[in-house]
Design a protein around this motif. Structure first.
Motif, mmCIF file in Angstrom:
data_model
loop_
_atom_site.group_PDB
_atom_site.id
_atom_site.type_symbol
_atom_site.label_atom_id
_atom_site.label_comp_id
_atom_site.label_asym_id
_atom_site.label_seq_id
_atom_site.Cartn_x
_atom_site.Cartn_y
_atom_site.Cartn_z
ATOM 1 N N ILE A 36 0.841 -1.205 0.000
ATOM 2 C CA ILE A 36 0.000 0.000 0.000
ATOM 3 C C ILE A 36 0.878 1.258 0.000
ATOM 4 O O ILE A 36 0.548 2.253 -0.659
ATOM 5 C CB ILE A 36 -0.972 -0.027 1.185
ATOM 6 N N LEU A 37 2.008 1.215 0.698
ATOM 7 C CA LEU A 37 2.938 2.345 0.698
ATOM 8 C C LEU A 37 3.492 2.595 -0.704
ATOM 9 O O LEU A 37 3.567 3.737 -1.170
ATOM 10 C CB LEU A 37 4.072 2.087 1.680
ATOM 11 N N PHE A 38 3.848 1.531 -1.399
ATOM 12 C CA PHE A 38 4.351 1.662 -2.765
ATOM 13 C C PHE A 38 3.275 2.242 -3.687
ATOM 14 O O PHE A 38 3.554 3.143 -4.491
ATOM 15 C CB PHE A 38 4.830 0.298 -3.284
ATOM 16 N N ILE A 39 2.048 1.750 -3.575
ATOM 17 C CA ILE A 39 0.945 2.270 -4.396
ATOM 18 C C ILE A 39 0.702 3.748 -4.089
ATOM 19 O O ILE A 39 0.507 4.562 -4.997
ATOM 20 C CB ILE A 39 -0.321 1.418 -4.183
ATOM 21 N N GLY A 40 0.729 4.110 -2.825
ATOM 22 C CA GLY A 40 0.536 5.509 -2.444
ATOM 23 C C GLY A 40 1.640 6.409 -2.978
ATOM 24 O O GLY A 40 1.379 7.526 -3.418
ATOM 25 N N LEU A 41 2.888 5.927 -2.938
ATOM 26 C CA LEU A 41 3.996 6.713 -3.477
ATOM 27 C C LEU A 41 3.883 6.890 -4.984
ATOM 28 O O LEU A 41 4.167 7.964 -5.519
ATOM 29 C CB LEU A 41 5.327 6.066 -3.112
ATOM 30 N N VAL A 42 3.473 5.834 -5.685
ATOM 31 C CA VAL A 42 3.303 5.931 -7.135
ATOM 32 C C VAL A 42 2.193 6.929 -7.473
ATOM 33 O O VAL A 42 2.350 7.773 -8.361
ATOM 34 C CB VAL A 42 3.010 4.539 -7.751
ATOM 35 N N ILE A 43 1.082 6.854 -6.767
ATOM 36 C CA ILE A 43 -0.015 7.786 -7.018
ATOM 37 C C ILE A 43 0.412 9.208 -6.712
ATOM 38 O O ILE A 43 0.130 10.133 -7.469
ATOM 39 C CB ILE A 43 -1.257 7.385 -6.192
ATOM 40 N N THR A 44 1.131 9.394 -5.623
ATOM 41 C CA THR A 44 1.529 10.736 -5.219
ATOM 42 C C THR A 44 2.584 11.312 -6.158
ATOM 43 O O THR A 44 2.499 12.468 -6.559
ATOM 44 C CB THR A 44 2.052 10.722 -3.777
ATOM 45 N N CYS A 45 3.572 10.524 -6.531
ATOM 46 C CA CYS A 45 4.691 11.049 -7.322
ATOM 47 C C CYS A 45 4.414 11.076 -8.818
ATOM 48 O O CYS A 45 4.936 11.940 -9.519
ATOM 49 C CB CYS A 45 5.941 10.217 -7.062
ATOM 50 N N ILE A 46 3.631 10.154 -9.325
ATOM 51 C CA ILE A 46 3.401 10.087 -10.769
ATOM 52 C C ILE A 46 1.975 10.504 -11.123
ATOM 53 O O ILE A 46 1.764 11.214 -12.108
ATOM 54 C CB ILE A 46 3.679 8.656 -11.280
ATOM 55 N N GLY A 47 1.016 10.103 -10.356
ATOM 56 C CA GLY A 47 -0.380 10.357 -10.696
ATOM 57 C C GLY A 47 -0.773 11.823 -10.633
ATOM 58 O O GLY A 47 -1.543 12.306 -11.466
ATOM 59 N N ILE A 48 -0.252 12.554 -9.665
ATOM 60 C CA ILE A 48 -0.619 13.964 -9.524
ATOM 61 C C ILE A 48 -0.106 14.792 -10.695
ATOM 62 O O ILE A 48 -0.877 15.551 -11.286
ATOM 63 C CB ILE A 48 -0.152 14.505 -8.158
#
Length: 140
Positions: A36-48
């Motif tokens: 979940i931490l990895f998914i959150g980092l991907v969303i935060t760093c790439i998705g935004i």
């Protein structure tokens, strides 16, 4: 997107704070938290940033649609093209305002690279004129 990414990060850290007496449950919770931490980092760093670029692309498309609908409303493509050409010929460059007031200026100056065009909210006047010329097959 930011709420989803930051919520996933908070949720992942809550998995790391959970304590069990059983060692295997503790490892499983740590692994779930890491995923979940990895998914959150991907969303935060790439998705935004990608969502912001998509917002700018949508804004440029709405500008093209506004031009086309004004031509359909007036039934006069020459008038819209001449108005855009007058704006393009204007040598007075408006001063740059803040981020919120930038959408109010028509002729802010030409932006140079494709990278800076990626973050612009309005297409260039040349591209708007060429799209109108192509769409309504007007000879100029």
């Amino acid at each position: 997107m930011s709420s989803l990414g930051l919520g996933a990060l908070y949720f992942a850290f809550s998995f790391f704070r959970t304590r069990f007496n059983n060692f295997y449950f503790q490892i499983i919770f740590y692994l779930i938290g890491a995923v979940i931490l990895f998914i959150g980092l991907v969303i935060t760093c790439i998705g935004i940033p990608i969502s912001k670029i998509l917002y700018f692309m949508l804004s440029r498309q709405r500008e093209y649609l506004a031009d086309a609908s004004s031509v359909n409303f007036t039934r006069n493509p020459d008038g819209m093209i001449r108005a855009l050409q007058k704006l393009r010929g204007d040598k007075h460059v408006m001063p740059r305002g803040g981020a919120l007031g930038h959408e109010l200026y028509f002729n802010v100056g030409q932006v140079g690279s494709w990278f800076s065009n990626l973050f612009s909210t309005h297409p260039t006047l040349d591209s708007r004129i060429s799209r109108l010329l192509d769409s309504f097959s007007v000879k100029h």
